[in-house]
Design a protein around this motif. Sequence first.
Motif, PDB file in Angstrom:
ATOM      1  N   ILE A 221       0.974  -1.131  -0.204  1.00  0.00           N
ATOM      2  CA  ILE A 221      -0.132   0.017  -0.145  1.00  0.00           C
ATOM      3  C   ILE A 221       0.917   1.161  -0.048  1.00  0.00           C
ATOM      4  N   HIS A 222       1.994   1.268   0.842  1.00  0.00           N
ATOM      5  CA  HIS A 222       2.938   2.523   0.925  1.00  0.00           C
ATOM      6  C   HIS A 222       3.560   2.491  -0.428  1.00  0.00           C
ATOM      7  N   TYR A 223       4.183   1.480  -0.828  1.00  0.00           N
ATOM      8  CA  TYR A 223       4.994   1.543  -2.240  1.00  0.00           C
ATOM      9  C   TYR A 223       4.349   1.935  -3.462  1.00  0.00           C
TER      10      TYR A 223
ATOM     11  N   GLY B 242       1.341   3.817  -3.318  1.00  0.00           N
ATOM     12  CA  GLY B 242       0.828   5.231  -2.886  1.00  0.00           C
ATOM     13  C   GLY B 242       1.887   6.142  -3.010  1.00  0.00           C
ATOM     14  N   VAL B 243       2.933   5.932  -2.586  1.00  0.00           N
ATOM     15  CA  VAL B 243       4.311   6.630  -2.986  1.00  0.00           C
ATOM     16  C   VAL B 243       4.406   6.865  -4.411  1.00  0.00           C
ATOM     17  N   GLY B 244       4.437   5.779  -4.992  1.00  0.00           N
ATOM     18  CA  GLY B 244       4.626   5.631  -6.614  1.00  0.00           C
ATOM     19  C   GLY B 244       3.942   6.647  -7.066  1.00  0.00           C
ATOM     20  N   ALA B 245       2.690   6.572  -6.960  1.00  0.00           N
ATOM     21  CA  ALA B 245       1.416   7.571  -7.640  1.00  0.00           C
ATOM     22  C   ALA B 245       1.868   8.996  -7.419  1.00  0.00           C
ATOM     23  N   LEU B 246       2.543   9.272  -6.119  1.00  0.00           N
ATOM     24  CA  LEU B 246       2.507  10.429  -5.498  1.00  0.00           C
ATOM     25  C   LEU B 246       3.754  11.122  -6.596  1.00  0.00           C
ATOM     26  N   ASN B 247       4.992  10.179  -6.402  1.00  0.00           N
ATOM     27  CA  ASN B 247       6.149  10.647  -7.161  1.00  0.00           C
ATOM     28  C   ASN B 247       5.828  10.740  -8.627  1.00  0.00           C
TER      29      ASN B 247
ATOM     30  N   TYR C 106      -0.889   3.677 -10.943  1.00  0.00           N
ATOM     31  CA  TYR C 106      -0.150   3.628  -9.699  1.00  0.00           C
ATOM     32  C   TYR C 106      -1.430   3.576  -8.631  1.00  0.00           C
ATOM     33  N   ALA C 107      -2.180   4.877  -8.683  1.00  0.00           N
ATOM     34  CA  ALA C 107      -3.292   4.935  -7.674  1.00  0.00           C
ATOM     35  C   ALA C 107      -4.373   4.020  -7.502  1.00  0.00           C
ATOM     36  N   SER C 108      -4.416   3.238  -8.901  1.00  0.00           N
ATOM     37  CA  SER C 108      -5.409   2.173  -8.818  1.00  0.00           C
ATOM     38  C   SER C 108      -4.942   1.059  -8.197  1.00  0.00           C
TER      39      SER C 108
ATOM     40  N   HIS D  35      -2.577   0.723  -5.854  1.00  0.00           N
ATOM     41  CA  HIS D  35      -2.617   1.320  -4.356  1.00  0.00           C
ATOM     42  C   HIS D  35      -4.238   0.926  -3.460  1.00  0.00           C
ATOM     43  N   ILE D  36      -5.270   1.338  -4.301  1.00  0.00           N
ATOM     44  CA  ILE D  36      -6.579   1.085  -3.716  1.00  0.00           C
ATOM     45  C   ILE D  36      -6.956  -0.263  -4.001  1.00  0.00           C
ATOM     46  N   LEU D  37      -6.546  -0.813  -5.061  1.00  0.00           N
ATOM     47  CA  LEU D  37      -6.805  -2.459  -5.074  1.00  0.00           C
ATOM     48  C   LEU D  37      -5.938  -3.180  -4.039  1.00  0.00           C
TER      49      LEU D  37
ATOM     50  N   TYR E  36      -8.998  10.408   6.178  1.00  0.00           N
ATOM     51  CA  TYR E  36      -8.180  10.748   5.225  1.00  0.00           C
ATOM     52  C   TYR E  36      -8.482  10.006   3.940  1.00  0.00           C
ATOM     53  N   ILE E  37      -9.126   8.610   4.233  1.00  0.00           N
ATOM     54  CA  ILE E  37      -9.451   7.874   2.950  1.00  0.00           C
ATOM     55  C   ILE E  37     -10.417   8.667   2.122  1.00  0.00           C
ATOM     56  N   LEU E  38     -11.128   9.388   2.786  1.00  0.00           N
ATOM     57  CA  LEU E  38     -12.176  10.033   1.757  1.00  0.00           C
ATOM     58  C   LEU E  38     -11.511  11.196   1.066  1.00  0.00           C
ATOM     59  N   VAL E  39     -10.375  11.756   1.581  1.00  0.00           N
ATOM     60  CA  VAL E  39      -9.727  12.741   0.882  1.00  0.00           C
ATOM     61  C   VAL E  39      -9.150  12.099  -0.543  1.00  0.00           C
ATOM     62  N   GLY E  40      -8.305  10.907  -0.100  1.00  0.00           N
ATOM     63  CA  GLY E  40      -7.734  10.059  -1.382  1.00  0.00           C
ATOM     64  C   GLY E  40      -8.742   9.567  -2.428  1.00  0.00           C
ATOM     65  N   ALA E  41      -9.980   9.283  -1.822  1.00  0.00           N
ATOM     66  CA  ALA E  41     -11.135   9.065  -2.866  1.00  0.00           C
ATOM     67  C   ALA E  41     -11.449  10.112  -3.512  1.00  0.00           C
TER      68      ALA E  41
ATOM     69  N   LEU F 261      -4.570  17.416  -2.782  1.00  0.00           N
ATOM     70  CA  LEU F 261      -5.276  16.464  -1.936  1.00  0.00           C
ATOM     71  C   LEU F 261      -4.494  15.271  -1.390  1.00  0.00           C
ATOM     72  N   VAL F 262      -3.414  14.859  -2.471  1.00  0.00           N
ATOM     73  CA  VAL F 262      -2.703  13.695  -2.227  1.00  0.00           C
ATOM     74  C   VAL F 262      -1.830  13.868  -0.872  1.00  0.00           C
ATOM     75  N   PRO F 263      -0.925  15.005  -0.975  1.00  0.00           N
ATOM     76  CA  PRO F 263      -0.263  15.115  -0.015  1.00  0.00           C
ATOM     77  C   PRO F 263      -0.862  15.355   1.569  1.00  0.00           C
ATOM     78  N   ILE F 264      -2.107  15.998   1.485  1.00  0.00           N
ATOM     79  CA  ILE F 264      -2.978  15.917   2.645  1.00  0.00           C
ATOM     80  C   ILE F 264      -3.236  14.528   3.211  1.00  0.00           C
ATOM     81  N   HIS F 265      -3.663  13.781   2.302  1.00  0.00           N
ATOM     82  CA  HIS F 265      -3.998  12.266   2.498  1.00  0.00           C
ATOM     83  C   HIS F 265      -2.769  11.661   3.037  1.00  0.00           C
ATOM     84  N   PHE F 266      -1.773  11.768   2.322  1.00  0.00           N
ATOM     85  CA  PHE F 266      -0.439  11.211   3.042  1.00  0.00           C
ATOM     86  C   PHE F 266       0.006  11.629   4.446  1.00  0.00           C
TER      87      PHE F 266
ATOM     88  N   TRP G   8      -1.841  13.023   6.448  1.00  0.00           N
ATOM     89  CA  TRP G   8      -2.987  12.681   7.564  1.00  0.00           C
ATOM     90  C   TRP G   8      -2.871  11.134   7.903  1.00  0.00           C
ATOM     91  N   SER G   9      -2.527  10.386   7.136  1.00  0.00           N
ATOM     92  CA  SER G   9      -2.323   8.764   7.190  1.00  0.00           C
ATOM     93  C   SER G   9      -1.273   8.229   8.122  1.00  0.00           C
ATOM     94  N   VAL G  10      -0.393   9.378   8.419  1.00  0.00           N
ATOM     95  CA  VAL G  10       0.917   8.896   9.123  1.00  0.00           C
ATOM     96  C   VAL G  10       0.659   9.158  10.576  1.00  0.00           C
TER      97      VAL G  10
HETATM   98  C1  HEM Z   1     -10.176   5.448  -2.403  1.00  0.00           C
HETATM   99  C2  HEM Z   1      -9.059   6.252  -2.539  1.00  0.00           C
HETATM  100  C3  HEM Z   1      -7.839   5.819  -1.653  1.00  0.00           C
HETATM  101  C4  HEM Z   1      -7.632   4.988  -0.747  1.00  0.00           C
HETATM  102  C5  HEM Z   1      -8.795   4.148  -0.114  1.00  0.00           C
HETATM  103  C6  HEM Z   1      -6.559   5.069  -0.174  1.00  0.00           C
HETATM  104  C7  HEM Z   1      -6.125   4.117   1.110  1.00  0.00           C
HETATM  105  C8  HEM Z   1      -4.909   4.606   1.729  1.00  0.00           C
HETATM  106  C9  HEM Z   1      -4.511   3.909   2.836  1.00  0.00           C
HETATM  107  C10 HEM Z   1      -5.384   2.953   3.828  1.00  0.00           C
HETATM  108  C11 HEM Z   1      -3.382   4.389   3.223  1.00  0.00           C
HETATM  109  C12 HEM Z   1      -2.491   4.262   4.599  1.00  0.00           C
HETATM  110  C13 HEM Z   1      -1.558   3.247   4.820  1.00  0.00           C
HETATM  111  C14 HEM Z   1      -1.137   3.025   5.917  1.00  0.00           C
HETATM  112  O1  HEM Z   1      -1.827   2.735   6.783  1.00  0.00           O
HETATM  113  O2  HEM Z   1       0.029   3.521   6.328  1.00  0.00           O
HETATM  114  C15 HEM Z   1      -3.034   5.443   2.218  1.00  0.00           C
HETATM  115  C16 HEM Z   1      -1.658   6.106   2.265  1.00  0.00           C
HETATM  116  C17 HEM Z   1      -1.309   6.994   1.095  1.00  0.00           C
HETATM  117  N1  HEM Z   1      -1.831   7.007  -0.041  1.00  0.00           N
HETATM  118 FE1  HEM Z   1      -3.883   6.408  -0.425  1.00  0.00          FE
HETATM  119  N2  HEM Z   1      -5.611   5.959  -0.714  1.00  0.00           N
HETATM  120  C18 HEM Z   1      -6.572   6.552  -1.712  1.00  0.00           C
HETATM  121  C19 HEM Z   1      -6.200   7.358  -2.663  1.00  0.00           C
HETATM  122  C20 HEM Z   1      -5.040   7.599  -3.039  1.00  0.00           C
HETATM  123  C21 HEM Z   1      -4.513   8.312  -4.268  1.00  0.00           C
HETATM  124  C22 HEM Z   1      -5.538   8.794  -5.350  1.00  0.00           C
HETATM  125  C23 HEM Z   1      -3.116   8.487  -4.176  1.00  0.00           C
HETATM  126  C24 HEM Z   1      -1.914   9.199  -5.023  1.00  0.00           C
HETATM  127  C25 HEM Z   1      -2.244   9.677  -6.121  1.00  0.00           C
HETATM  128  C26 HEM Z   1      -2.735   7.840  -2.618  1.00  0.00           C
HETATM  129  C27 HEM Z   1      -1.468   8.033  -2.162  1.00  0.00           C
HETATM  130  C28 HEM Z   1      -1.125   7.675  -0.881  1.00  0.00           C
HETATM  131  C29 HEM Z   1       0.203   7.927  -0.115  1.00  0.00           C
HETATM  132  C30 HEM Z   1       1.318   8.604  -0.805  1.00  0.00           C
HETATM  133  C31 HEM Z   1       0.123   7.251   1.233  1.00  0.00           C
HETATM  134  C32 HEM Z   1       1.089   7.481   2.057  1.00  0.00           C
HETATM  135  C33 HEM Z   1       1.759   5.979   1.787  1.00  0.00           C
HETATM  136  C34 HEM Z   1       2.160   5.546   3.184  1.00  0.00           C
HETATM  137  O3  HEM Z   1       2.975   5.930   4.125  1.00  0.00           O
HETATM  138  O4  HEM Z   1       1.476   4.405   3.608  1.00  0.00           O
HETATM  139  N3  HEM Z   1      -3.826   7.360  -2.082  1.00  0.00           N
HETATM  140  N4  HEM Z   1      -3.833   5.293   1.233  1.00  0.00           N
END
Ligand code: HEM
Length: 210
Positions: free
Chosen positions: A44-46, A48-53, A87-89, A91-93, A116-121, A159-164, A166-168
Amino acid sequence: MRLTSKHLFWLKAVMHLVALWPIGYLVLSVVSGDAGGDPVQYIIHYTGVGALNTLVILLMISPLARRFKQGILIQTRRLIGLYVFAYASLHILAFISLDLLFEWSLLLQEILKRPYILVGAVAYLILIALSITSLKVIRKKMGRRWQQLHNWVYLVAILVPIHFYWSVKSEVIEPSIYILIIIGLLALRLSIGKKLSQTFTRLRLKLSSQ
Ligand code: HEM
């Protein structure tokens, strides 16, 4: 040297390799047991960071094309944008399959627990719209509205850096660096926009005084 369409072909081939190589590396790491103590978290981390990079690289294309007067680079944006989406797909998959085990009822609980999942969504929904409308036929049909829609990539970049971040829990240095990079790139974009509008105003004044 001005890049030509022949260079563009090779540049795109290299971009495909550079974008696909990390996915191969991820598969190898997981299969060989090199993905750490928690492979699900690692994937999930790899991804997610891949999409952001990839998003950061995407935002760098326009300033680089202008700086080095290589307008042809703009034609690589669709390819890079689609890799952000890919990459984002993944990550979510990975989250839905490996973490939630396709238990859809858990998704709502997860969103309530981790907003923060909502922000990512929201960012992902925008990415879906941008990817679908990146098709040439749709682009033509949309006319000027296409550019307006594609400016939403800047909202994704916020939104993506906020999602990141907030997740840590405590390791805020990495997401903070990304926030600074995105602020820098958006500021660059604003200053380029400002310079362009100043040039147009000067041109208009010149024309009206003739
Ligand atoms: C429905 C949409 C999304 C869901 C459900 C989701 C889910 C998650 C979850 C659960 C984590 C935290 C993993 C943990 O517990 O540490 C996370 C982290 C992250 N997500 Fe997402 N994400 C979504 C969308 C996105 C998108 C669109 C991007 C980038 C384009 C993204 C990039 C990242 C990054 C960079 C992190 C931090 C990586 C980490 O330290 O784990 N996410 N996301």
